[in-house]
Design an enzyme around this catalytic site. Sequence first.
Site, PDB file in Angstrom:
ATOM      1  N   HIS A  82       0.809  -1.209   0.000  1.00  0.00           N
ATOM      2  CA  HIS A  82       0.000   0.000   0.000  1.00  0.00           C
ATOM      3  C   HIS A  82       0.845   1.264   0.000  1.00  0.00           C
ATOM      4  O   HIS A  82       0.376   2.311  -0.434  1.00  0.00           O
ATOM      5  CB  HIS A  82      -1.086  -0.069   1.067  1.00  0.00           C
ATOM      6  CG  HIS A  82      -2.198  -0.946   0.599  1.00  0.00           C
ATOM      7  ND1 HIS A  82      -2.221  -2.299   0.871  1.00  0.00           N
ATOM      8  CD2 HIS A  82      -3.228  -0.696  -0.229  1.00  0.00           C
ATOM      9  CE1 HIS A  82      -3.271  -2.820   0.255  1.00  0.00           C
ATOM     10  NE2 HIS A  82      -3.900  -1.880  -0.420  1.00  0.00           N
TER      11      HIS A  82
ATOM     12  N   CYS B 199      -8.070  -4.449 -12.213  1.00  0.00           N
ATOM     13  CA  CYS B 199      -8.017  -3.284 -11.325  1.00  0.00           C
ATOM     14  C   CYS B 199      -6.795  -3.329 -10.423  1.00  0.00           C
ATOM     15  O   CYS B 199      -6.650  -2.512  -9.534  1.00  0.00           O
ATOM     16  CB  CYS B 199      -9.290  -3.159 -10.508  1.00  0.00           C
ATOM     17  SG  CYS B 199      -9.542  -4.566  -9.405  1.00  0.00           S
TER      18      CYS B 199
END
Length: 549
Positions: A184, A483
């Site tokens: 992340h 995605c």
Amino acid sequence: MSALSGVGVGRGIAVAKVLRMPEPLAPPSDEPLEADAAAEHERVREALAAVAADLDARAAAAGGDAQAVLEAASLMAQDPAILDDVRTRLDGGANAERATWDAYAAFRDMLTAMGGYMAERATDLDDVAQRVVARLRGVPAPGVPVSDEPFILVARDLAPADTATLDLDKTLALVTQDGGPTSHTAILARSKSLPAVVGVVGLLAAAADGQRAIVDAKAGTVVLDPDDASVAAARAEREMRLAAASAPVTPGALADGTPVPLMANVGSAKDAPAAVEAGAEGVGLFRTEFLFLGASTAPTVEQQTAAYTDVLRAFPGKKVVVRVLDAGADKPLAFLNDAHEENPALGLRGIRALRASEQILRDQLTALAAAQEATDADLFVMAPMIADREETEYFVRLGREMGLRSVGAMAEVPSIAVLADQVLEVADFVSIGTNDLTQYTMAADRQLGSVAALQDPWHPAVLRLVKMLGDAGAAAGKPVGVCGEAAADPALAVVLVGLGVTSLSMSASAIADVRAELLTVTREEARERAARALAASSAAAARAAAAAR
Ligand code: PEP
Ligand code: MG
């Protein structure tokens, strides 16, 4: 001049001096207090006041969301109850650092126990405690360093909270020793349009504060102490890439006109303006758990309806694909993942966690259905970590029961690709999460720098799974998008389209480069590149084969 390599995030180039992120402080010793308690109390009081003043100054300079975060932290440093608690601990014989550390820890535990908003603030206390103890110890405070000059930030890894206070005018690039391309940290770097290279082995031993460096995210390299000719070449290349990225905004398409919708990945309504500006044709992944990371209790239907309506309103008439809460592993949610697991990535995460707490899933679907009715966006809802047809049937049935029009599955677990024909009989669509699909196919933790080389979506094993999904989608006449971060790599985006992928979703900042690259190939050429990559025997060979003329 020395060169290091890692995994590039984005396509940018930066030339600047290195600034290193201080390592977190080691906990204080338990040595008993030897100095005078009253004098030590005064020393802690001064440290607290200095930290509060520093945080206030940073808050004023930061503005926006970061200002509120930093002002709240400053108040935590000024809380008289902390100072009273420190005094009690000093009187009990603890040394000043230990007394401060433990006073904050007790305060944090108290906030956590309160739940709700207060619990969400609890982790901010750790940062304040580190700053105060650093001052008592006479060492630099951990956290993002401040500089008047632009710099390249070098760190072991960055926490999301660090990136919230990054000064984007001064930070030109991020380089981390840990973290893979889909950590992340990398996702956040991309969302802030910062060039980054992650998983750089040997970085912390090689890079020093003040050293000049070139970071090339496209090449995945960091050159330390470059000579003047290399710097001039890097600056020229940077200008060329910036010019390519500012080409006109058009719908995504191949050179022969085949449409390939380019969508944006978002975490909240705040990401919508950048997506619209980049020409996103909708949202391909709304990561709803980003809204609730830190919350200790499940959000209410009303809170969720408001948050989802905000996002959907930003895309009138456009497709918006919302993912229900993906809790677990790299994105734990306290209200969904409470058990300790040895291997959380293989545990009760994604759809599995939601099934185990079905009321939370029902509430979310209720809120999504309400947002669907309140707006004219074209809502698609999907579940993370679906493994097979049975899980697909479960989710699709529940979604329809709640009134949702389009219900689908994310392809992240390799089994779903093997069973793609069965899954697409049930799901309205599939969206491939290449970050997790790569992690699970290669058995390589996406958060671990030491296996970052295996965490590569170019690996032919991953590409073959994508082809299975693309073929099944074509046979069923249903859309199969991507995605995951792979969609943001322009060369790989072409290969994905050649494998049968029908739309691509990525951080808004990556859209311009992908759009430009798609316009250079026909569908036939994309298929040829895909076929060459599929036949390769490693990720590097697939990359090279796709690029070969
Ligand atoms: C993925 O796994 O590719 C994905 C898009 O989901 P996340 O990165 O949020 O796990
Ligand atoms: Mg995922």
